[in-house]
Design an enzyme around this catalytic site. Structure first.
Site, short mmCIF file in Angstrom:
data_model
loop_
_atom_site.label_atom_id
_atom_site.label_comp_id
_atom_site.label_asym_id
_atom_site.label_seq_id
_atom_site.Cartn_x
_atom_site.Cartn_y
_atom_site.Cartn_z
N TYR A 1 9.24 -13.72 -12.69
CA TYR A 1 8.04 -12.95 -12.50
C TYR A 1 6.88 -13.39 -13.00
O TYR A 1 5.83 -13.60 -12.28
CB TYR A 1 8.45 -11.56 -12.86
CG TYR A 1 7.25 -10.49 -12.70
CD1 TYR A 1 6.95 -9.77 -11.53
CD2 TYR A 1 6.44 -10.26 -13.80
CE1 TYR A 1 6.09 -9.07 -11.40
CE2 TYR A 1 5.62 -9.12 -13.84
CZ TYR A 1 5.22 -8.58 -12.41
OH TYR A 1 4.29 -7.61 -12.44
N CYS A 2 6.90 -13.94 -14.35
CA CYS A 2 5.79 -14.42 -14.98
C CYS A 2 5.19 -15.60 -14.12
O CYS A 2 4.11 -15.88 -14.14
CB CYS A 2 5.96 -14.67 -16.40
SG CYS A 2 6.12 -12.99 -17.55
N ALA A 3 6.17 -16.45 -14.04
CA ALA A 3 5.95 -17.74 -13.44
C ALA A 3 5.19 -17.41 -11.94
O ALA A 3 4.27 -18.05 -11.85
CB ALA A 3 7.22 -18.44 -13.08
N LYS B 1 3.59 -14.75 -11.16
CA LYS B 1 2.18 -14.29 -11.26
C LYS B 1 1.19 -15.28 -11.67
O LYS B 1 0.13 -15.13 -11.71
CB LYS B 1 2.42 -12.97 -12.24
CG LYS B 1 3.08 -11.73 -11.82
CD LYS B 1 2.52 -11.22 -10.18
CE LYS B 1 3.01 -10.09 -9.88
NZ LYS B 1 2.23 -9.57 -8.85
N ALA C 1 0.86 -1.28 0.08
CA ALA C 1 -0.01 -0.07 0.11
C ALA C 1 0.80 1.23 0.20
O ALA C 1 0.19 2.42 -0.04
CB ALA C 1 -0.82 0.10 1.04
N SER D 1 -0.56 -10.68 -13.20
CA SER D 1 -0.16 -9.69 -14.34
C SER D 1 -0.52 -10.26 -15.77
O SER D 1 -0.73 -11.42 -15.77
CB SER D 1 1.43 -9.71 -14.17
OG SER D 1 1.86 -9.05 -15.60
#
Lengths: 252, 77
Positions: free
Chosen positions: A157-159, A161, A18, A144
């Site tokens: 990162y993709c894995a 997400k 946040a 994402s």
């Protein structure tokens, strides 16, 4: 905000990450919709800045390092004992390291998986404890669009997400009887710190190409926050286990 | 990292046998120097405590110039 189907008056929502970007904007919007927001992240000063921009009363700043090894379940139990059960959890804390896998350090791989995935699993596990969630509550993970499309130099990162999408689908089934809905949002690139990080790492031509991949242009954190609020509020009451793509046409 | 260590890290990044690069090589002559390698170099420099942008990299023509960027502030910059 009587008559507004996205009214969140009387709800308490925990928002991770946040202190900036989508997490901060989500907190601001939820407060506008009437929710009491619990802000968490590592940096107390930046959380206080977010708190200062919220509408309404009763919000809390709860600094916590989700990857620091402290017991997340215990922390959530203590928090719920103080403020009551949560109606919503938004996991927006995330980490992106742009680097080809072949040269990515094992520690960096672990850091990304811990921040993006393990913390989500542990938060969800804590949230489902008795007394920590209200009846008819909702979890939203920030995944994402790159989890669906892939992206070079962002494989870990993709894995991480993509794993959130599997996590949400499974927990949606596991916890339907508890009336906990679990969903993901899959945004593309929005203006803010992450976009600026990309701008630094890419050549101007590459960045322009990246912008062009978004037919509606780069998004704004509010575009994503709107989708989060939709899933948390009564508008999302019949939605669970899904991923809402909010990408300006990136994956069209 | 010493200059020698950086050269070896560059060898690794470009998938060349260790000890291949000496520093004087022109980047445009290195077949493996592509957009992925640029991103890998930025990460390598970051690990070494140096923040490097794609814009700075574009000003370099040799490996040695590139490696100067990978040094933290105050070390050979």
């Amino acid at each position: 905000m009587a008559g507004n189907p996205m009214d969140l008056t009387g709800s308490t929502v925990l928002v991770t990450g946040a202190s900036s970007g989508i997490g901060r904007e989500t907190a601001v919007l939820l407060s506008l919709l009437g929710a009491r927001v619990v802000l968490t992240g590592r940096n107390q000063g930046r959380l206080e800045e977010t708190a200062a921009s919220l509408s309404g009363q009763g919000h809390r700043v709860e600094p916590f390092d989700l990857t620091g090894g402290e017991d997340i379940s215990n922390w959530l139990r203590t928090l719920a004992a103080q403020i009551g059960p949560l109606n919503g959890l938004v996991h927006s804390a995330g980490m992106q390291i742009t680097v080809p896998l072949r040269v990515m350090r094992p520690q960096a791989i672990e850091d990304v998986l811990k921040t993006n995935l393990l913390s989500a699993i542990m938060l969800a596990r804590g949230f489902c404890q008795k007394g920590c969630h209200a009846a008819d509550s909702s979890i939203v993970f920030l995944s994402s669009v790159s989890a669906l499309t892939g992206q070079p130099a962002l494989s870990v990162y993709c894995a991480s997400k993509a794993a959130l999408i599997g996590l949400a689908k499974s927990l949606a089934l596991e916890w339907a009887s508890l009336r906990i809905r679990v969903n993901c949002i899959a945004p593309a690139l929005v203006r803010g710190e992450m976009a600026e990080q990309f701008r630094e790492e890419l050549s101007p031509e590459q960045f322009r190409e990246m912008e062009k991949l978004h037919p509606l242009g780069l998004g704004h954190p509010r575009d994503v926050a709107n989708a989060v609020a939709f899933l948390l509020a009564d508008t999302g009451r019949w939605i669970t286990g899904t991923t809402l793509v909010v990408d300006g046409g990136y994956s069209a | 990292m010493t200059q020698q260590e950086l050269l070896l890290a560059m060898d690794d990044l470009l998938e060349l046998p260790p000890g291949s690069l000496k520093g004087s090589e022109a980047l445009k002559d290195l077949e493996q120097w592509n957009s992925m390698a640029v991103i890998g170099f930025i990460a390598m420099a970051d690990t070494n405590g140096a923040r490097v942008s794609a814009r700075q990299i574009a000003t370099c023509s040799t490996v040695a110039e590139l490696l100067t960027l990978a040094q933290p502030e105050g070390v050979g910059k």
